[in-house]
Design a protein around this motif. Sequence first.
Motif, mmCIF file in Angstrom:
data_model
loop_
_atom_site.group_PDB
_atom_site.id
_atom_site.type_symbol
_atom_site.label_atom_id
_atom_site.label_comp_id
_atom_site.label_asym_id
_atom_site.label_seq_id
_atom_site.Cartn_x
_atom_site.Cartn_y
_atom_site.Cartn_z
ATOM 1 N N ASP A 233 4.396 3.304 -4.962
ATOM 2 C CA ASP A 233 3.832 4.321 -5.847
ATOM 3 C C ASP A 233 3.117 3.704 -7.044
ATOM 4 N N GLU B 239 0.808 -1.221 0.000
ATOM 5 C CA GLU B 239 0.000 0.000 0.000
ATOM 6 C C GLU B 239 0.841 1.271 0.000
ATOM 7 N N ASP B 240 2.128 1.168 0.263
ATOM 8 C CA ASP B 240 3.000 2.339 0.216
ATOM 9 C C ASP B 240 3.767 2.439 -1.101
ATOM 10 N N ASN C 212 -0.237 7.827 -3.053
ATOM 11 C CA ASN C 212 0.925 7.017 -3.405
ATOM 12 C C ASN C 212 1.896 7.788 -4.291
#
Length: 355
Positions: free
Chosen positions: A103, A100-101, A152
């Motif tokens: 890009d 989820e982090d 992101n």
Amino acid sequence: MDARVIDETKLEAFVERAFGELSAGYAGVLISIGHKLGLFKAMVNAGRLTSAQLAAAAGCSERYVREWLNAQAAGGYVDYHADDGSYQLSPEQALVLADEDSDVFLPTAWEIPASMWFDEAQAINAIRSGEGVPWGDHSDRLYCGVAAIYRNAYVANLVQEWLPALDGVVAKLDAGARVADVGCGHGHSTLLMAAAFENSTFHDFEPHKGSLDIAERLAGEAGLEKRVLFQEGKADNYPKLGYDLICFFDCLHDMGDPLAALKHAAASLADEGTLLLIEPAAGDRVEDNINPTSRMYYAASTVLCCAHAISENGPVVMGAQAGQSRLRSLCRAAGLNHFRVAAETPFNMVLEVGK
């Protein structure tokens, strides 16, 4: 239609393309479901898994998971091993589907077309009548999807690449600057800057109350509420406090009167202040924008960006593919004669603007 004018080879190729996109539409639903059920995350670094093993790890029903896995394998979203009937998530797939982090994390982006489908009747009425649709009148899934996909991009680029590309801005932020984030949404852009530059203060303005509530909660969770002030306001009426940096993150093109917004920003900047415009990547002509990214932007612009601008009864409906020439012309009309492309990504233009 006279069948003699039909090129069967071209027809077959076009049907195949359209059917492939229909298939992708089905798949997007399952990608979103897989994200929300934790199926992709359960596969990270787990090696080869059977459907029963994945179902147990994610707390789901095996028969459903087996069918879900086969859909992912058919689309190339997981790897299938025919020798033992197992499934595996590659490191590259994990970056897109489970981190989820990252890009390039995309599952939450499917919230946007979900909201567009949900609001289809509203869009049809708007297009037929010429009426606008305010941002706040859409399905709640829209705001979550937009905030997540932009977050992101900002996590990967804002502090590391985009701000350093601006002339002298990082030094001001380190020393202690006053920053305005106009149209801040859920506040992800501001919170990233506030965490990186502890001597600076941030003023965030957003007309959508629901997004402001989320932004304030996120600021509190991050312990940044003392240096980040969220206020309900529009781009042409926030306090003129002499900001060292004013930011418009992917929002100027949504406004009914972007010229008024730019004039207000010009009047609100400190001497030697900088205006940062982040806008969707676009060429100046339609023929420059015949590609999948522009297609996505044009589609969203039809039912979201243009619809909101029309709802504000402004004189300009820019759309999400405005291009540098139109943006430069608007800035100059607002008295902002310095205009420079500071950085670019496949999805964004990073524009440095000043007096």
